[in-house]
Scaffold this motif. Structure first.
Motif, PDB file in Angstrom:
ATOM      1  N   PHE A   1      46.022  38.300 -25.345  1.00 13.43           N
ATOM      2  CA  PHE A   1      45.599  37.505 -24.186  1.00 13.43           C
ATOM      3  C   PHE A   1      46.026  38.174 -22.879  1.00 13.43           C
ATOM      4  CE2 PHE A   1      46.167  34.675 -27.779  1.00 13.43           C
ATOM      5  CZ  PHE A   1      45.009  33.919 -27.758  1.00 13.43           C
ATOM      6  N   GLN A   2      45.527  37.625 -21.765  1.00  7.06           N
ATOM      7  CA  GLN A   2      45.868  38.182 -20.452  1.00  7.06           C
ATOM      8  C   GLN A   2      47.365  38.065 -20.176  1.00  7.06           C
ATOM      9  OE1 GLN A   2      43.794  36.513 -17.074  1.00  7.06           O
ATOM     10  NE2 GLN A   2      44.544  38.105 -15.735  1.00  7.06           N
ATOM     11  N   SER A   3      47.920  36.916 -20.576  1.00  7.33           N
ATOM     12  CA  SER A   3      49.355  36.742 -20.407  1.00  7.33           C
ATOM     13  C   SER A   3      50.028  37.146 -21.723  1.00  7.33           C
ATOM     14  CB  SER A   3      49.618  35.274 -20.070  1.00  7.33           C
ATOM     15  OG  SER A   3      50.847  34.903 -20.596  1.00  7.33           O
ATOM     16  N   PRO A   4      51.167  37.862 -21.651  1.00  6.25           N
ATOM     17  CA  PRO A   4      51.758  38.396 -22.887  1.00  6.25           C
ATOM     18  C   PRO A   4      52.241  37.320 -23.876  1.00  6.25           C
ATOM     19  CG  PRO A   4      52.891  39.272 -20.925  1.00  6.25           C
ATOM     20  CD  PRO A   4      51.898  38.275 -20.439  1.00  6.25           C
ATOM     21  N   THR A   5      52.464  36.068 -23.377  1.00  2.93           N
ATOM     22  CA  THR A   5      52.877  34.941 -24.245  1.00  2.93           C
ATOM     23  C   THR A   5      53.994  35.313 -25.237  1.00  2.93           C
ATOM     24  OG1 THR A   5      51.129  35.357 -25.876  1.00  2.93           O
ATOM     25  CG2 THR A   5      50.616  33.786 -24.131  1.00  2.93           C
ATOM     26  N   LEU A   6      55.079  35.862 -24.692  1.00  2.22           N
ATOM     27  CA  LEU A   6      56.207  36.234 -25.554  1.00  2.22           C
ATOM     28  C   LEU A   6      57.214  35.086 -25.635  1.00  2.22           C
ATOM     29  CD1 LEU A   6      56.759  39.832 -24.130  1.00  2.22           C
ATOM     30  CD2 LEU A   6      55.388  39.140 -26.108  1.00  2.22           C
ATOM     31  N   MET A   7      58.007  35.063 -26.698  1.00  4.62           N
ATOM     32  CA  MET A   7      59.082  34.076 -26.813  1.00  4.62           C
ATOM     33  C   MET A   7      60.226  34.556 -25.929  1.00  4.62           C
ATOM     34  SD  MET A   7      59.073  33.526 -30.947  1.00  4.62           S
ATOM     35  CE  MET A   7      59.400  35.226 -31.354  1.00  4.62           C
ATOM     36  N   PRO A   8      60.568  33.819 -24.859  1.00  4.94           N
ATOM     37  CA  PRO A   8      61.544  34.325 -23.889  1.00  4.94           C
ATOM     38  C   PRO A   8      62.949  34.462 -24.467  1.00  4.94           C
ATOM     39  CG  PRO A   8      60.880  32.071 -23.325  1.00  4.94           C
ATOM     40  CD  PRO A   8      60.019  32.503 -24.477  1.00  4.94           C
ATOM     41  N   TRP A   9      63.270  33.682 -25.484  1.00  2.00           N
ATOM     42  CA  TRP A   9      64.624  33.698 -26.042  1.00  2.00           C
ATOM     43  C   TRP A   9      64.802  34.778 -27.107  1.00  2.00           C
ATOM     44  CZ3 TRP A   9      60.830  30.093 -26.932  1.00  2.00           C
ATOM     45  CH2 TRP A   9      60.311  30.055 -28.227  1.00  2.00           C
ATOM     46  N   ALA A  10      63.728  35.419 -27.509  1.00  5.33           N
ATOM     47  CA  ALA A  10      63.816  36.392 -28.605  1.00  5.33           C
ATOM     48  C   ALA A  10      63.630  37.811 -28.067  1.00  5.33           C
ATOM     49  CB  ALA A  10      62.727  36.096 -29.639  1.00  5.33           C
ATOM     50  N   ASN A  11      64.326  38.776 -28.669  1.00  4.50           N
ATOM     51  CA  ASN A  11      64.200  40.149 -28.187  1.00  4.50           C
ATOM     52  C   ASN A  11      62.851  40.756 -28.609  1.00  4.50           C
ATOM     53  OD1 ASN A  11      64.480  41.019 -30.832  1.00  4.50           O
ATOM     54  ND2 ASN A  11      66.631  41.594 -30.613  1.00  4.50           N
ATOM     55  N   VAL A  12      62.625  41.969 -28.118  1.00  2.00           N
ATOM     56  CA  VAL A  12      61.336  42.632 -28.347  1.00  2.00           C
ATOM     57  C   VAL A  12      61.044  42.755 -29.840  1.00  2.00           C
ATOM     58  CG1 VAL A  12      60.204  44.896 -28.153  1.00  2.00           C
ATOM     59  CG2 VAL A  12      61.299  43.865 -26.148  1.00  2.00           C
ATOM     60  N   ARG A  13      62.062  43.171 -30.588  1.00  2.00           N
ATOM     61  CA  ARG A  13      61.864  43.347 -32.030  1.00  2.00           C
ATOM     62  C   ARG A  13      61.399  42.045 -32.692  1.00  2.00           C
ATOM     63  NH1 ARG A  13      63.247  46.652 -35.806  1.00  2.00           N
ATOM     64  NH2 ARG A  13      64.428  48.001 -34.418  1.00  2.00           N
ATOM     65  N   ALA A  14      62.054  40.942 -32.359  1.00  2.00           N
ATOM     66  CA  ALA A  14      61.707  39.655 -32.984  1.00  2.00           C
ATOM     67  C   ALA A  14      60.316  39.196 -32.544  1.00  2.00           C
ATOM     68  CB  ALA A  14      62.754  38.606 -32.630  1.00  2.00           C
ATOM     69  N   ASN A  15      59.972  39.454 -31.278  1.00  2.00           N
ATOM     70  CA  ASN A  15      58.641  39.076 -30.795  1.00  2.00           C
ATOM     71  C   ASN A  15      57.547  39.838 -31.543  1.00  2.00           C
ATOM     72  OD1 ASN A  15      58.162  37.152 -28.402  1.00  2.00           O
ATOM     73  ND2 ASN A  15      60.074  38.179 -27.844  1.00  2.00           N
ATOM     74  N   VAL A  16      57.781  41.134 -31.715  1.00  2.00           N
ATOM     75  CA  VAL A  16      56.756  41.965 -32.374  1.00  2.00           C
ATOM     76  C   VAL A  16      56.645  41.614 -33.859  1.00  2.00           C
ATOM     77  CG1 VAL A  16      56.180  44.349 -33.017  1.00  2.00           C
ATOM     78  CG2 VAL A  16      56.981  43.835 -30.701  1.00  2.00           C
ATOM     79  N   ARG A  17      57.800  41.258 -34.447  1.00  2.00           N
ATOM     80  CA  ARG A  17      57.830  40.995 -35.892  1.00  2.00           C
ATOM     81  C   ARG A  17      57.253  39.624 -36.266  1.00  2.00           C
ATOM     82  NH1 ARG A  17      63.625  41.314 -37.249  1.00  2.00           N
ATOM     83  NH2 ARG A  17      63.443  39.096 -36.847  1.00  2.00           N
ATOM     84  N   LEU A  18      57.072  38.765 -35.270  1.00  2.00           N
ATOM     85  CA  LEU A  18      56.712  37.359 -35.537  1.00  2.00           C
ATOM     86  C   LEU A  18      55.573  37.172 -36.558  1.00  2.00           C
ATOM     87  CD1 LEU A  18      57.107  34.315 -34.814  1.00  2.00           C
ATOM     88  CD2 LEU A  18      55.390  34.667 -33.021  1.00  2.00           C
ATOM     89  N   PRO A  19      54.419  37.862 -36.413  1.00  2.00           N
ATOM     90  CA  PRO A  19      53.344  37.624 -37.382  1.00  2.00           C
ATOM     91  C   PRO A  19      53.751  37.949 -38.815  1.00  2.00           C
ATOM     92  CG  PRO A  19      52.509  38.827 -35.477  1.00  2.00           C
ATOM     93  CD  PRO A  19      54.012  38.809 -35.362  1.00  2.00           C
ATOM     94  N   LEU A  20      54.628  38.952 -38.983  1.00  2.00           N
ATOM     95  CA  LEU A  20      55.080  39.295 -40.340  1.00  2.00           C
ATOM     96  C   LEU A  20      56.073  38.256 -40.849  1.00  2.00           C
ATOM     97  CD1 LEU A  20      55.497  43.181 -40.102  1.00  2.00           C
ATOM     98  CD2 LEU A  20      53.488  41.837 -40.697  1.00  2.00           C
ATOM     99  N   ASP A  21      56.931  37.729 -39.933  1.00  2.00           N
ATOM    100  CA  ASP A  21      57.856  36.640 -40.323  1.00  2.00           C
ATOM    101  C   ASP A  21      57.050  35.432 -40.788  1.00  2.00           C
ATOM    102  OD1 ASP A  21      59.969  38.203 -39.582  1.00  2.00           O
ATOM    103  OD2 ASP A  21      60.404  37.141 -37.710  1.00  2.00           O
ATOM    104  N   LEU A  22      55.989  35.106 -40.025  1.00  2.00           N
ATOM    105  CA  LEU A  22      55.177  33.928 -40.357  1.00  2.00           C
ATOM    106  C   LEU A  22      54.497  34.105 -41.712  1.00  2.00           C
ATOM    107  CD1 LEU A  22      53.569  33.143 -36.875  1.00  2.00           C
ATOM    108  CD2 LEU A  22      55.408  31.891 -38.023  1.00  2.00           C
ATOM    109  N   ALA A  23      54.217  35.376 -42.054  1.00  2.00           N
ATOM    110  CA  ALA A  23      53.576  35.636 -43.349  1.00  2.00           C
ATOM    111  C   ALA A  23      54.598  35.748 -44.473  1.00  2.00           C
ATOM    112  CB  ALA A  23      52.754  36.918 -43.265  1.00  2.00           C
TER     113      ALA A  23
END
Ligand SMILES: Nc1ncnc2c1ncn2[C@@H]1O[C@H](COP(=O)(O)OP(=O)(O)OP(=O)(O)O)[C@@H](O)[C@H]1O
Ligand SMILES: [Mg+2]
Length: 278
Positions: free
Chosen positions: A104-126
């Protein structure tokens, strides 16, 4: 010839096959007249047009985030064999992971989580174990130039870097198709050019099909193998242009007469598309 007829459809190579898809929202707004659009695997297609012409609506329909009111949209025709192989051969890409990612236009990142956790999110959800997913995260962070920022919080990053995180999160599932809705629209010109160049490099390296929404003629010409022009009231496709310049494209491409020629053609077409219908 720059202005082309719609792409001939070879079902085995189509990433997206849209047949007479319309959209009428529940309040009665006719957002899209029937759209016919075939996108081949490996294309870089931009959707360009004035505000309200249905670019986001079309992208959301391709993503399955909203349904067409009539007509059909098929993703990855002829891909059954590949999906099956992935399902059985790799713990990283089970069939539950989408073959399509949305940035999306806005990065919509989780502000409390670091870059690694943000990027890993779809794999965590799976439900993929961290011991497996962390390796993939390292790989993707290197590709988007963020290896040194894996442990940073989003607020410590510039807007361009936050967008890189968002792209990395989109690519972590190894999608076939990347859908991007004005991803760099809020960034300054220099950052935007850099991200455009890096996106092209990723597109080539990862064998992606990209569908990219933009308001910028220059961005559309620089990036795309094909530009789809749309017009509003009601939203529809009016034209399409093949950008027949070789890849890889460097920033110098923007200084060429070929680039200027395409920019002029699109400018004329956009002006026609923007004319009020009354
Ligand atoms: N959820 C909704 N309900 C009702 N109408 C909507 C909805 N979403 C979009 N529309 C309308 O559908 C039309 C197309 O909107 P859409 O957001 O797809 O256009 P767009 O080309 O992405 O515009 P922009 O360039 O401003 O982002 C517009 O008239 C808009 O007002
Ligand atoms: Mg939009």
């Amino acid at each position: 010839m720059d202005q082309v007829q719609p792409t001939s459809s070879n079902p085995t190579r189509l990433a997206v096959d849209i047949v007479s898809a319309t959209k009428v929202y529940s309040d009665g707004t006719q957002a899209l007249l029937p759209v016919d659009l075939q996108i081949k695997k490996g294309e870089f297609v931009s959707l360009l047009g004035p505000s309200g012409c249905g670019k986001s609506t079309l992208l959301k329909m391709i993503a399955g985030l909203t349904k067409p009111s009539s007509g059909s949209i098929q993703i990855g025709k002829g891909d059954a064999k590949k999906s099956k192989e992935l399902q059985f051969n790799s713990a990283l890409y089970p069939s539950t992971l989408p073959r399509l990612s949305f940035v999306f236009q806005s990065p919509t990142l989780m502000p409390w989580a670091n870059v690694r956790a943000n990027v890993r999110l779809p794999l965590d959800l799976a439900g993929i174990p961290k011991v497996v997913s962390n390796e993939r995260v390292n790989d993707i962070l290197a590709k988007v130039g963020l290896s040194d920022f894996a442990n940073s919080l989003p607020r410590k990053l510039s807007g361009g870097m936050q967008m890189r995180v968002s792209i990395a999160r989109g690519l972590i599932t190894q999608p076939d198709i990347l859908l991007m809705d004005e991803p760099f629209g809020a960034l300054d010109e220099i950052t935007r050019h850099k991200l455009d160049s890096d996106l092209l490099a990723l597109w080539e390296k990862e064998n992606l099909t990209v569908i990219f929404v933009t308001h910028s003629i220059h961005e559309a010409v620089f990036l795309s193998s094909r530009v789809i022009m749309m017009a509003p009231r009601p939203g529809r496709i009016t034209n399409e242009f093949m950008i027949e310049a070789a890849y890889p494209r460097s920033q110098d491409f923007m200084l060429t007469s070929q680039f200027m020629k395409y920019a002029r053609l699109l400018q004329e077409s956009l002006q026609n598309a923007s004319q009020p219908s009354w």
